[in-house]
Structure formats: structure tokens, C-alpha cells
Enzyme design. Sequence first.
Site, PDB file in Angstrom:
ATOM      1  N   TYR A  23     114.916  24.113  87.093  1.00  0.00           N
ATOM      2  CA  TYR A  23     115.115  25.153  88.108  1.00  0.00           C
ATOM      3  C   TYR A  23     115.302  24.625  89.532  1.00  0.00           C
ATOM      4  O   TYR A  23     115.517  25.417  90.445  1.00  0.00           O
ATOM      5  CB  TYR A  23     113.933  26.138  88.085  1.00  0.00           C
ATOM      6  CG  TYR A  23     113.768  26.852  86.762  1.00  0.00           C
ATOM      7  CD1 TYR A  23     114.755  27.713  86.288  1.00  0.00           C
ATOM      8  CD2 TYR A  23     112.635  26.662  85.982  1.00  0.00           C
ATOM      9  CE1 TYR A  23     114.612  28.369  85.071  1.00  0.00           C
ATOM     10  CE2 TYR A  23     112.484  27.321  84.760  1.00  0.00           C
ATOM     11  CZ  TYR A  23     113.477  28.174  84.317  1.00  0.00           C
ATOM     12  OH  TYR A  23     113.338  28.813  83.114  1.00  0.00           O
ATOM     13  N   HIS A 100     120.844  34.382  87.060  1.00  0.00           N
ATOM     14  CA  HIS A 100     119.925  33.364  86.537  1.00  0.00           C
ATOM     15  C   HIS A 100     120.201  32.043  87.223  1.00  0.00           C
ATOM     16  O   HIS A 100     121.363  31.682  87.438  1.00  0.00           O
ATOM     17  CB  HIS A 100     120.070  33.199  85.016  1.00  0.00           C
ATOM     18  CG  HIS A 100     119.806  34.473  84.301  1.00  0.00           C
ATOM     19  ND1 HIS A 100     118.535  34.963  84.153  1.00  0.00           N
ATOM     20  CD2 HIS A 100     120.641  35.385  83.757  1.00  0.00           C
ATOM     21  CE1 HIS A 100     118.608  36.128  83.531  1.00  0.00           C
ATOM     22  NE2 HIS A 100     119.875  36.408  83.299  1.00  0.00           N
TER      23      HIS A 100
HETATM   24  O1  CA2 Z   1     117.323  30.745  84.898  1.00  0.00           O
HETATM   25  C1  CA2 Z   1     116.717  31.746  85.291  1.00  0.00           C
HETATM   26  O2  CA2 Z   1     116.793  32.161  86.434  1.00  0.00           O
HETATM   27  C2  CA2 Z   1     115.768  32.469  84.336  1.00  0.00           C
HETATM   28  O3  CA2 Z   1     115.875  33.868  84.597  1.00  0.00           O
HETATM   29  C3  CA2 Z   1     114.375  31.969  84.666  1.00  0.00           C
HETATM   30  C4  CA2 Z   1     113.289  32.503  83.738  1.00  0.00           C
HETATM   31  C5  CA2 Z   1     113.676  32.298  82.283  1.00  0.00           C
HETATM   32  O4  CA2 Z   1     112.730  32.907  81.428  1.00  0.00           O
HETATM   33  C6  CA2 Z   1     115.055  32.852  81.984  1.00  0.00           C
HETATM   34  O5  CA2 Z   1     115.366  32.585  80.639  1.00  0.00           O
HETATM   35  C7  CA2 Z   1     116.091  32.233  82.879  1.00  0.00           C
HETATM   36  C8  CA2 Z   1     111.943  31.810  83.930  1.00  0.00           C
HETATM   37  C9  CA2 Z   1     111.522  31.620  85.314  1.00  0.00           C
HETATM   38  C10 CA2 Z   1     110.359  30.690  85.291  1.00  0.00           C
HETATM   39  O6  CA2 Z   1     110.341  29.982  86.474  1.00  0.00           O
HETATM   40  C11 CA2 Z   1     109.523  28.922  86.558  1.00  0.00           C
HETATM   41  C12 CA2 Z   1     109.631  28.202  87.706  1.00  0.00           C
HETATM   42  C13 CA2 Z   1     108.847  27.092  87.882  1.00  0.00           C
HETATM   43  C14 CA2 Z   1     107.957  26.706  86.907  1.00  0.00           C
HETATM   44  C15 CA2 Z   1     107.863  27.457  85.758  1.00  0.00           C
HETATM   45  C16 CA2 Z   1     108.634  28.559  85.585  1.00  0.00           C
END
Ligand code: CA2
Length: 147
Positions: A23, A100
Site C-alpha cells: 500500500y 483501490h
Molecule cells: O487496495 C485497496 O485500496 C484496498 O481497498 C485496501 C483494503 C483491501 O481489503 C482491499 O482488497 C483493497 C485493505 C486496506 C488495509 O489497509 C492496510 C494498510 C496498512 C496496513 C494494513 C492494512
Amino acid sequence: MKKIIILNGPNLNLLGEREKSQYGSFTLTDVEKTCKEFANKNNLNIDFFQSNIEGELIQKIQDSRKNKDGLIINAGGYTHTSVAIHDALKILKIPIIELHISNIYNREEFRHKSLISKVARGVICGFGAKGYVMALDAMKNYFKNED
Ligand code: CA2
């Protein structure tokens, strides 16, 4: 001035803390700042909101029926599971952009299905934090063509 709400779902408050390879190293506060800079330059009014609670996101979606011109949503994990968020979005008449950070289609199989895409005007995914500004730009162009 057009009013846009940017909704962020569960765990996005942890951006920049963990899973940086997936991310990026920016925080959600960095993203909000970049969005506000873009909005100021482009005469847009934005409301930036994050919640880990499905009902709070649904309330914001419902409220936007009356007071917003466009909605951008990164529903996080709820993208793949929430019929309730899908139903709330379906009621809206304003344009919706699904967003996303990662490319959900080159990840695990369970991320390939989105319950939001069906009710969204368009989808932006896989461009990292830049996707937020790309979504705002797309919304700006939508408003321009609408006039
Ligand atoms: O890619 C994206 O923006 C998502 O929406 C992010 C979601 C995920 O479940 C989708 O499949 C795709 C998860 C966000 C979690 O973000 C975190 C950030 C840092 C550490 C852990 C999780």
C-alpha cells in the site's frame, strides 16, 4: 462549488504503518492533504472520512443523497463483502467512483469480486495514493461535461 465526499473503509487508517510494499509508505493523513490541495486548486469542496464501522460508512452514504454532488469510495475489505454498502450506494443518484490503492485483480482471488463496481460510474485501482487525485480529476471532468 461542487461537493465531493471521499469515504475510506476499514484498516485504511493504518496506511503507512504496515504492508508498505502493498500500500505504500504514505499515511491516510498524507492522502487527505493531497486531496485537499487538489480540491483547493480546482474549486472543489471535499469531505474526507474514514471509519472501521460499516454502519458509519452507510450513514455517510445516506447523508450524501442530500448534500453531495459526487462520492469516491475506497471501501477496503467491505468492497468484497458488504451487500449493505452496495444497497446504500445503489440508492444514490450522484456519480460514484470506486477506488483501490492496490490492483485488486492481481491479488488473491477473494479480492477479484467487488460488490461496489456494479453501482459505480467507474473504477480506479492499482495506482497507489495517486488514485485519489485521479478519482477527483475524473469527478471534476464529469462535472465539466455535465454543465
Ligand atoms: O487496495 C485497496 O485500496 C484496498 O481497498 C485496501 C483494503 C483491501 O481489503 C482491499 O482488497 C483493497 C485493505 C486496506 C488495509 O489497509 C492496510 C494498510 C496498512 C496496513 C494494513 C492494512
